[in-house]
Design an enzyme around this catalytic site. Structure first.
Site, PDB file in Angstrom:
ATOM      1  N   ASP A  61       0.834  -1.193   0.000  1.00 32.44           N
ATOM      2  CA  ASP A  61       0.000   0.000   0.000  1.00 32.44           C
ATOM      3  C   ASP A  61       0.874   1.250   0.000  1.00 32.44           C
ATOM      4  O   ASP A  61       1.984   1.243   0.551  1.00 32.44           O
ATOM      5  CB  ASP A  61      -0.898   0.037   1.236  1.00 32.44           C
ATOM      6  CG  ASP A  61      -1.910  -1.090   1.258  1.00 32.44           C
ATOM      7  OD1 ASP A  61      -2.169  -1.676   0.186  1.00 32.44           O
ATOM      8  OD2 ASP A  61      -2.428  -1.384   2.346  1.00 32.44           O
ATOM      9  N   ARG A  62       0.363   2.308  -0.565  1.00 38.45           N
ATOM     10  CA  ARG A  62       1.113   3.561  -0.643  1.00 38.45           C
ATOM     11  C   ARG A  62       1.665   4.019   0.711  1.00 38.45           C
ATOM     12  O   ARG A  62       2.843   4.392   0.805  1.00 38.45           O
ATOM     13  CB  ARG A  62       0.230   4.650  -1.251  1.00 38.45           C
ATOM     14  CG  ARG A  62       0.908   6.005  -1.363  1.00 38.45           C
ATOM     15  CD  ARG A  62      -0.003   7.017  -2.013  1.00 38.45           C
ATOM     16  NE  ARG A  62       0.685   8.278  -2.274  1.00 38.45           N
ATOM     17  CZ  ARG A  62       0.182   9.253  -3.012  1.00 38.45           C
ATOM     18  NH1 ARG A  62      -1.013   9.123  -3.559  1.00 38.45           N
ATOM     19  NH2 ARG A  62       0.871  10.358  -3.212  1.00 38.45           N
TER      20      ARG A  62
END
Length: 256
Positions: free
Chosen positions: A56-57
């Site tokens: 995930d970012r």
């Protein structure tokens, strides 16, 4: 532009420390973004790289990319067939259980259609409390605030799996804007200097796509999480960069 921290590299693959906030690659959900890990690493190495899994970012930590289409196929298969051991560290609200297997089914969150139309899929995450702390401050309705350091080992690979599992169990990760608690997120950002999602991928262990030996690559935490661990008295749990090779992978033990 700061170079990415390379943890391991050979002619078949490269393992890097992904910074929190950096997208892995372009997507329909990231219109207008100009910074991507794949592009930065390609420019840094001067050759094409192939992503074989995702982070995930806001999540930081260890990430492997292939340097050839053949290595990419083998590594992608290993992730798909759950032959990769993953270890994460997370800071959560509350006094987490000593050890537990979270096996709540999860619907996919890909934004392509309403979640109610997405089928629920089996998901399992092994968690273990490594440490905890009680702070003499009132963050929500309680006079003191409790937080835990949790080791998470996902046994499946659903989107936002660790974040969603811990939140559903009642121990949301600090800094999680979607699945967490805003009052605790603000407290860590404003009072403890930790404005990011406090989730980091600290180790991957997998079969090398060429030689077959198992590589275990460990990744240190970034400055924000490192300073926070020192502040909370958790410095003894800080991982360090390292690579080891073994003949056999250590299978994750499922908590009973």
């Amino acid at each position: 532009m700061t170079a990415l921290d390379i943890l391991y590299r050979d002619e078949h693959l490269v393992v890097v420390n992904k910074p929190s906030g950096l997208l892995v690659h372009r997507s329909a959900l990231a219109r207008g973004e100009t910074e991507f890990l794949v592009q930065r690493l390609r420019n840094q190495l001067g050759q094409r790289v192939y992503p074989v899994h995702r982070l995930d970012r806001p999540t930081s930590g260890v990430m492997v990319l292939a340097l050839s289409s053949d290595a990419a196929r083998k590594l992608t298969d290993a992730f798909t067939e759950r032959q990769v051991e993953k270890r994460y560290l997370a800071v959560v609200r509350g006094h987490a259980p000593e050890a537990e297997l979270l096996d709540y089914a999860l619907r996919e969150e890909d934004g392509s259609r309403p979640k109610a139309e997405m089928p629920a899929m089996a998901a399992a995450t092994e968690i273990r409390r490594l440490d905890s702390v009680e702070l003499p401050v009132q963050v929500d309705r309680y006079p003191k605030a409790r937080y835990s350091l949790v080791e998470a080992r996902p046994l499946t690979g659903r989107r936002h799996q660790i974040r969603r599992h811990l939140s559903r169990r009642g121990y949301p990760i600090i800094g999680d804007a979607k699945h967490g608690k805003s009052v605790h997120n603000r407290f860590f950002a404003e009072r403890l200097g930790a404005p990011r999602l406090l989730l980091a991928a600290t180790q991957l262990a997998f079969a090398h796509p060429a030689g077959g030996e198992y590589l275990a690559v460990t990744c240190a935490l970034d400055d924000v999480m490192t300073q926070l661990f020192h502040h909370l008295g958790w410095a003894g749990h800080l991982p360090v960069n390292g690579v080891s090779a073994t003949d056999n992978i250590v299978e994750p033990v499922i908590a009973k």
